[in-house]
Design an enzyme around this catalytic site. Structure first.
Site, PDB file in Angstrom:
ATOM      1  N   SER A 180       0.787  -1.233   0.000  1.00 26.41           N
ATOM      2  CA  SER A 180       0.000   0.000   0.000  1.00 26.41           C
ATOM      3  C   SER A 180       0.815   1.277   0.000  1.00 26.41           C
ATOM      4  O   SER A 180       0.318   2.322  -0.424  1.00 26.41           O
ATOM      5  CB  SER A 180      -0.953   0.002   1.205  1.00 26.41           C
ATOM      6  OG  SER A 180      -0.227  -0.034   2.420  1.00 26.41           O
ATOM      7  N   HIS A 208      -5.464  -3.461  -2.195  1.00 28.49           N
ATOM      8  CA  HIS A 208      -5.170  -2.480  -3.245  1.00 28.49           C
ATOM      9  C   HIS A 208      -5.100  -3.108  -4.632  1.00 28.49           C
ATOM     10  O   HIS A 208      -4.743  -2.423  -5.600  1.00 28.49           O
ATOM     11  CB  HIS A 208      -3.881  -1.738  -2.913  1.00 28.49           C
ATOM     12  CG  HIS A 208      -4.041  -0.729  -1.819  1.00 28.49           C
ATOM     13  ND1 HIS A 208      -4.528   0.537  -2.044  1.00 28.49           N
ATOM     14  CD2 HIS A 208      -3.807  -0.809  -0.485  1.00 28.49           C
ATOM     15  CE1 HIS A 208      -4.571   1.204  -0.901  1.00 28.49           C
ATOM     16  NE2 HIS A 208      -4.139   0.405   0.057  1.00 28.49           N
ATOM     17  N   LYS A 239     -12.212   0.387  -1.034  1.00 29.83           N
ATOM     18  CA  LYS A 239     -11.307   1.148  -1.903  1.00 29.83           C
ATOM     19  C   LYS A 239     -11.893   1.200  -3.316  1.00 29.83           C
ATOM     20  O   LYS A 239     -12.785   1.982  -3.573  1.00 29.83           O
ATOM     21  CB  LYS A 239      -9.909   0.532  -1.841  1.00 29.83           C
ATOM     22  CG  LYS A 239      -9.288   0.684  -0.441  1.00 29.83           C
ATOM     23  CD  LYS A 239      -7.908   0.113  -0.357  1.00 29.83           C
ATOM     24  CE  LYS A 239      -7.252   0.441   0.981  1.00 29.83           C
ATOM     25  NZ  LYS A 239      -7.927  -0.142   2.152  1.00 29.83           N
TER      26      LYS A 239
END
Length: 391
Positions: A180, A208, A239
Site C-alpha cells: 500500500s 489495493h 477502496k
C-alpha cells in the site's frame, strides 16, 4: 483533566518535529476534485480508484435498500443480523472471485484479524513479508502461532523461512498483493511455487488489487492466473469497490469455521442494507464497465511518467499507488501543504506509517481524472518541488 500529560508531551514533540497532522474534512463527495476549506482542489489521496463512490447505479441501489430494509440490521450475523441480501451478495462475490465461498466483514482490517487469529494455533507458524499491512501485523499478534518474517519480496528469505519451519503442523505464508505504501506487486507466482514445494498455505491481502488488477478487477490471483492455487484471499470493499467492508474468499470450510470462531465476525453488527446493496451493485459495474479499469491504468502511466520526467523519486511502484519519496518527514508534509496551496490534495505520509527516512507524498490517480486535471497537478508538483528544493 489530569493524567494524560505524557500524551501531551509526545504530541508536542510531534509538532516540533513537523509531523503532527490534523484531520482534513472534505466538504463534497469523493470525486476527482473535492472541496476543502471552501476551495475546490484536485484529489490525489483517495482510494476511490474507479470512481465508484458516486456511481449512480450504486447510489440508487443503496437508497432502495434503505427504503426496503431500513437504516441498519439491529444484530450480529450469528443471532438475527443476517439478511437474505448478505448471503446473496457473498454468493455473487464468491463466483466473481472464483472461490467456493466468501464471508464479508466490517472492514479489510477486521477480515485480516478474523482469519489470522482464528485458524492458527501454537502448533502452527505464520510467515509474513516484512512490509505487510498493519492489519496483518495486528492479526498475527492475536494468534498463538509461531512467527517468521521474511525480507520484503525476497524469495530466498522466504524459502529459508519455509525450510526452518518444517516441524510445525501448518505453515501459512501471508503477503500483500499490492503493497500500500510503495505500490509494488508481490511476486505471487514464485510465492505460490515455493509454498507448493514446501506444503504451505498461501494467503494474499488484495486490498489495493481488488478492482485494480486481474480480469474485471478480480485481484492479483486472477492477474497471475493462479485461481485455485491460493488458499485464502482477503479483499476490501472500501477502496476500488467504493463502499465499505472487507471479505475473505476461500473454501466453504474456511467460511463455516470463521462463522463459529472469527471474533470480529461474531461480535460485530452486520453491514447496513445500503452498504450491502451498493457493494453488490459494484460487482455488476465491474463486469459491465471494464473500461473504467482501462482508464485507471492509462491515467496511472501518464501521471507516473510526468512525475518522473520532473525528476521526482517515485520508488518501485507498478500500480496506481505512486509515492513521491522525500525521505524527511517534515519536508514531505511541507510538500503536501504547498501542493494544497496550489490546488492539489496529496497527503504526506511519515513514520510510523512508513519507516523513518522513507517519508513521502503518496498519490493515487483514479479513472475519473482527466488528462487536463493531471497536467494541472503536475504543474503544482513542479512549482512546489522547485520551491522546496526537492527537484
Amino acid at each position: 483533566m489530569k493524567g494524560f500529560e505524557y500524551l501531551e508531551e509526545e504530541l508536542q514533540g510531534m509538532k516540533e518535529d513537523g509531523v503532527f497532522r490534523s484531520l482534513v474534512p472534505l466538504q463534497s463527495d469523493q470525486g476527482a476534485k473535492v472541496k476543502i476549506g471552501g476551495k475546490e482542489v484536485i484529489q490525489l489521496s483517495s482510494n476511490n480508484y474507479l470512481g465508484l463512490t458516486t456511481h449512480p447505479k450504486m447510489k440508487l441501489e443503496a437508497v432502495r435498500a434503505v427504503d426496503q430494509y431500513g437504516a441498519g440490521t439491529g444484530s450480529v450475523r450469528t443471532i438475527a443480523g443476517t439478511f437474505s441480501m448478505h448471503e446473496e451478495f457473498e454468493k455473487k462475490l464468491a463466483e466473481f472471485k472464483h472461490t467456493e465461498a466468501t464471508l464479508v466483514l466490517q472492514s479489510g482490517f477486521t477480515a485480516n484479524q478474523a482469519i489470522l487469529s482464528s485458524i492458527l494455533t501454537k502448533e502452527d507458524v505464520v510467515i509474513s513479508d516484512e512490509l505487510n499491512h498493519a492489519s496483518i501485523i495486528d492479526g498475527i499478534r492475536l494468534t498463538k502461532a509461531g512467527r517468521k518474517i521474511y525480507k520484503h519480496v525476497d524469495m530466498k528469505s522466504l524459502e529459508d523461512a519455509l525450510k526452518e519451519t518444517q516441524d510445525y503442523r501448518k505453515r501459512l505464508v501471508v503477503t500483500d498483493g499490492v503493497f500500500s505504501m510503495d505500490g509494488n506487486i508481490a511476486p505471487l507466482p514464485e510465492i505460490v511455487e515455493l509454498c507448493e514445494k514446501y506444503d504451505a498455505l498461501v494467503m494474499v491481502d488484495d486490498a489495493h488489487a481488488s478492482g485494480v488488477l486481474g480480469r474485471n478487477g478480480r485481484g492479483t490471483v486472477d492477474h497471475f492466473d493462479l485461481n485455485g492455487r491460493v488458499h485464502i484471499q482477503v479483499g476490501t470493499l472500501s477502496k476500488a469497490i467504493g463502499v465499505l467492508g472487507g471479505y475473505i474468499a476461500s473454501t466453504q470450510a474456511v467460511r463455516d469455521y470463521l462463522i463459529h470462531k472469527g471474533r470480529p465476525f461474531l461480535f460485530s453488527t452486520s453491514h447496513p442494507p445500503a452498504v450491502t446493496a451498493a457493494c453488490s451493485k459494484a460487482i455488476d459495474v465491474l463486469l459491465e464497465e471494464p473500461e473504467r479499469i482501462d482508464r485507471l491504468w492509462d491515467n496511472t502511466k501518464y501521471f507516473k511518467a510526468g512525475l518522473e520526467k520532473l525528476g521526482f523519486d517515485t520508488g518501485k511502484s507498478d500500480t496506481p499507488i505512486t509515492p513521491v519519496v522525500i525521505g524527511d518527514g517534515a519536508k514531505a508534509h511541507q510538500l503536501s501543504d504547498k501542493l494544497l496551496e496550489y490546488g492539489v490534495f496529496a497527503q504526506g505520509i511519515a513514520f510510523p506509517t512508513v519507516p523513518k527516512g522513507k517519508a513521502r507524498v503518496r498519490t493515487i490517480v483514479t479513472a475519473d481524472h482527466t488528462k487536463e486535471l493531471l497536467d494541472e497537478a503536475l504543474k503544482a508538483f513542479e512549482k512546489a518541488g522547485k520551491e522546496l528544493g526537492i527537484i
